[in-house]
Scaffold this motif. Structure first.
Motif, PDB file in Angstrom:
ATOM      1  N   LEU A  87      -9.169-101.574  14.191  1.00 16.57           N
ATOM      2  CA  LEU A  87      -9.405-101.652  15.627  1.00 16.57           C
ATOM      3  C   LEU A  87      -9.015-103.020  16.181  1.00 16.57           C
ATOM      4  O   LEU A  87      -8.513-103.122  17.300  1.00 16.57           O
ATOM      5  CB  LEU A  87     -10.864-101.335  15.950  1.00 16.57           C
ATOM      6  N   ALA A  88      -9.250-104.070  15.401  1.00 20.17           N
ATOM      7  CA  ALA A  88      -8.878-105.417  15.836  1.00 20.17           C
ATOM      8  C   ALA A  88      -7.365-105.545  15.971  1.00 20.17           C
ATOM      9  O   ALA A  88      -6.868-106.277  16.827  1.00 20.17           O
ATOM     10  CB  ALA A  88      -9.415-106.457  14.858  1.00 20.17           C
ATOM     11  N   GLU A  89      -6.635-104.805  15.139  1.00 19.85           N
ATOM     12  CA  GLU A  89      -5.168-104.805  15.216  1.00 19.85           C
ATOM     13  C   GLU A  89      -4.688-103.837  16.292  1.00 19.85           C
ATOM     14  O   GLU A  89      -3.509-103.620  16.459  1.00 19.85           O
ATOM     15  CB  GLU A  89      -4.578-104.412  13.867  1.00 19.85           C
ATOM     16  N   GLN A  90      -5.621-103.222  16.996  1.00 22.30           N
ATOM     17  CA  GLN A  90      -5.375-102.281  18.067  1.00 22.30           C
ATOM     18  C   GLN A  90      -4.587-101.056  17.613  1.00 22.30           C
ATOM     19  O   GLN A  90      -3.758-100.524  18.339  1.00 22.30           O
ATOM     20  CB  GLN A  90      -4.698-102.975  19.252  1.00 22.30           C
ATOM     21  N   ALA A  91      -4.871-100.614  16.392  1.00 27.69           N
ATOM     22  CA  ALA A  91      -4.281 -99.369  15.907  1.00 27.69           C
ATOM     23  C   ALA A  91      -5.017 -98.214  16.572  1.00 27.69           C
ATOM     24  O   ALA A  91      -6.197 -98.320  16.913  1.00 27.69           O
ATOM     25  CB  ALA A  91      -4.419 -99.266  14.393  1.00 27.69           C
ATOM     26  N   GLU A  92      -4.314 -97.137  16.782  1.00 27.69           N
ATOM     27  CA  GLU A  92      -4.932 -95.955  17.386  1.00 27.69           C
ATOM     28  C   GLU A  92      -6.040 -95.455  16.466  1.00 27.69           C
ATOM     29  O   GLU A  92      -5.835 -95.350  15.267  1.00 27.69           O
ATOM     30  CB  GLU A  92      -3.895 -94.849  17.573  1.00 27.69           C
ATOM     31  N   PRO A  93      -7.224 -95.130  17.016  1.00 29.19           N
ATOM     32  CA  PRO A  93      -8.312 -94.634  16.161  1.00 29.19           C
ATOM     33  C   PRO A  93      -8.058 -93.211  15.674  1.00 29.19           C
ATOM     34  O   PRO A  93      -8.583 -92.804  14.660  1.00 29.19           O
ATOM     35  CB  PRO A  93      -9.539 -94.706  17.055  1.00 29.19           C
ATOM     36  N   SER A  94      -7.239 -92.462  16.431  1.00 25.14           N
ATOM     37  CA  SER A  94      -6.934 -91.099  16.003  1.00 25.14           C
ATOM     38  C   SER A  94      -5.554 -90.700  16.521  1.00 25.14           C
ATOM     39  O   SER A  94      -5.037 -91.281  17.476  1.00 25.14           O
ATOM     40  CB  SER A  94      -7.987 -90.109  16.493  1.00 25.14           C
ATOM     41  N   LEU A  95      -4.990 -89.706  15.879  1.00 23.96           N
ATOM     42  CA  LEU A  95      -3.675 -89.191  16.237  1.00 23.96           C
ATOM     43  C   LEU A  95      -3.734 -87.679  16.093  1.00 23.96           C
ATOM     44  O   LEU A  95      -4.175 -87.170  15.061  1.00 23.96           O
ATOM     45  CB  LEU A  95      -2.608 -89.771  15.304  1.00 23.96           C
ATOM     46  N   THR A  96      -3.332 -86.961  17.135  1.00 20.76           N
ATOM     47  CA  THR A  96      -3.336 -85.505  17.094  1.00 20.76           C
ATOM     48  C   THR A  96      -1.905 -85.022  16.930  1.00 20.76           C
ATOM     49  O   THR A  96      -1.020 -85.390  17.703  1.00 20.76           O
ATOM     50  CB  THR A  96      -3.955 -84.916  18.375  1.00 20.76           C
ATOM     51  N   LEU A  97      -1.699 -84.199  15.920  1.00 21.51           N
ATOM     52  CA  LEU A  97      -0.375 -83.668  15.594  1.00 21.51           C
ATOM     53  C   LEU A  97      -0.421 -82.153  15.734  1.00 21.51           C
ATOM     54  O   LEU A  97      -1.268 -81.491  15.132  1.00 21.51           O
ATOM     55  CB  LEU A  97       0.001 -84.052  14.157  1.00 21.51           C
ATOM     56  N   ALA A  98       0.470 -81.611  16.551  1.00 17.81           N
ATOM     57  CA  ALA A  98       0.581 -80.159  16.701  1.00 17.81           C
ATOM     58  C   ALA A  98       1.764 -79.704  15.856  1.00 17.81           C
ATOM     59  O   ALA A  98       2.871 -80.232  15.988  1.00 17.81           O
ATOM     60  CB  ALA A  98       0.796 -79.786  18.166  1.00 17.81           C
ATOM     61  N   ILE A  99       1.509 -78.765  14.952  1.00 20.44           N
ATOM     62  CA  ILE A  99       2.594 -78.275  14.099  1.00 20.44           C
ATOM     63  C   ILE A  99       2.542 -76.757  13.994  1.00 20.44           C
ATOM     64  O   ILE A  99       1.496 -76.146  14.129  1.00 20.44           O
ATOM     65  CB  ILE A  99       2.541 -78.889  12.681  1.00 20.44           C
ATOM     66  N   GLU A 100       3.709 -76.205  13.796  1.00 23.62           N
ATOM     67  CA  GLU A 100       3.815 -74.779  13.514  1.00 23.62           C
ATOM     68  C   GLU A 100       3.928 -74.628  12.011  1.00 23.62           C
ATOM     69  O   GLU A 100       4.272 -75.563  11.306  1.00 23.62           O
ATOM     70  CB  GLU A 100       5.070 -74.201  14.171  1.00 23.62           C
ATOM     71  N   VAL A 101       3.638 -73.451  11.530  1.00 25.76           N
ATOM     72  CA  VAL A 101       3.822 -73.205  10.110  1.00 25.76           C
ATOM     73  C   VAL A 101       5.310 -73.070   9.845  1.00 25.76           C
ATOM     74  O   VAL A 101       6.047 -72.700  10.750  1.00 25.76           O
ATOM     75  CB  VAL A 101       3.065 -71.931   9.645  1.00 25.76           C
ATOM     76  N   PRO A 102       5.840 -73.393   8.731  1.00 26.42           N
ATOM     77  CA  PRO A 102       5.163 -73.835   7.506  1.00 26.42           C
ATOM     78  C   PRO A 102       4.984 -75.343   7.492  1.00 26.42           C
ATOM     79  O   PRO A 102       5.857 -76.078   7.889  1.00 26.42           O
ATOM     80  CB  PRO A 102       6.147 -73.413   6.412  1.00 26.42           C
ATOM     81  N   TYR A 103       3.802 -75.803   7.089  1.00 27.38           N
ATOM     82  CA  TYR A 103       3.597 -77.242   7.039  1.00 27.38           C
ATOM     83  C   TYR A 103       3.708 -77.814   5.651  1.00 27.38           C
ATOM     84  O   TYR A 103       3.481 -78.987   5.456  1.00 27.38           O
ATOM     85  CB  TYR A 103       2.298 -77.729   7.677  1.00 27.38           C
ATOM     86  N   GLY A 104       4.067 -77.026   4.683  1.00 23.13           N
ATOM     87  CA  GLY A 104       4.231 -77.532   3.326  1.00 23.13           C
ATOM     88  C   GLY A 104       5.209 -78.683   3.236  1.00 23.13           C
ATOM     89  O   GLY A 104       5.012 -79.635   2.489  1.00 23.13           O
ATOM     90  N   SER A 105       6.273 -78.610   4.026  1.00 25.00           N
ATOM     91  CA  SER A 105       7.284 -79.675   3.978  1.00 25.00           C
ATOM     92  C   SER A 105       6.770 -80.979   4.581  1.00 25.00           C
ATOM     93  O   SER A 105       7.328 -82.041   4.336  1.00 25.00           O
ATOM     94  CB  SER A 105       8.550 -79.227   4.701  1.00 25.00           C
TER      95      SER A 105
END
Length: 163
Positions: A87-105
């Motif tokens: 947080l001190a380095e101002q990194a994002e506390p969370s990241l939301t990723l939307a993906i379609e299948v297949p996510y194995g790759s």
């Protein structure tokens, strides 16, 4: 609290190193300092952590039980410290990723992300009745990954392959 995190660190280091002198070398302290820290921890907790009747101190039954607790406390403290640093380095506390299948790759990339940014919560969303680009456009996801629904193959005229 009657004991310190430093005492817990010394206790865990002594167990991991196998002796007070090895822990002292690992921690850059004297053996007497390590021994005193463990004795003070035992006094603060009111239990004997090590049986000192032999040449090499061995964990008592209470020592085994409290070792697990001490490791857990230190792990949570390190996580707190890492989160604060992030947080001190101002990194994002969370990241939301939307993906379609297949996510194995994507699994290797997600593992690499977790190793590089262990204190960022990665939320993965799968669009049930929408599309990934719409989720990103609406701000429901920070990033999106699309996969083609079907692969098309281009057929070349047989004459172009003639030698």
């Amino acid at each position: 609290m009657r004991f310190s995190l430093e005492q817990l660190q010394v206790f865990v280091a002594a167990v991991q190193a196998g002796s007070f002198s090895a822990a002292a070398r690992r921690l850059g302290r004297t053996q007497s300092t390590v021994s005193a820290a463990i004795s003070n921890l035992e006094a603060d907790l009111g239990v004997e952590l090590f049986d000192r009747s032999s040449r090499v101190p061995a964990l008592t039954a209470a020592g085994h039980k409290l070792l697990l607790r001490a490791e857990g406390i230190l792990e949570r403290c390190y996580a707190l410290e890492g989160s604060a640093d992030s947080l001190a380095e101002q990194a994002e506390p969370s990241l939301t990723l939307a993906i379609e299948v297949p996510y194995g790759s994507l699994i290797p990339a997600l593992k690499a992300f977790d190793e590089a940014f262990p204190f960022v919560d990665l939320l993965i969303r799968h669009p049930v009745h929408g599309d990934v680009s719409e989720m990103v456009h609406k701000g429901e996801a920070d990033l999106g990954s699309l996969f083609p629904s079907r692969v098309t193959r281009r057929r070349w005229p047989s004459s172009s392959w003639a030698s």
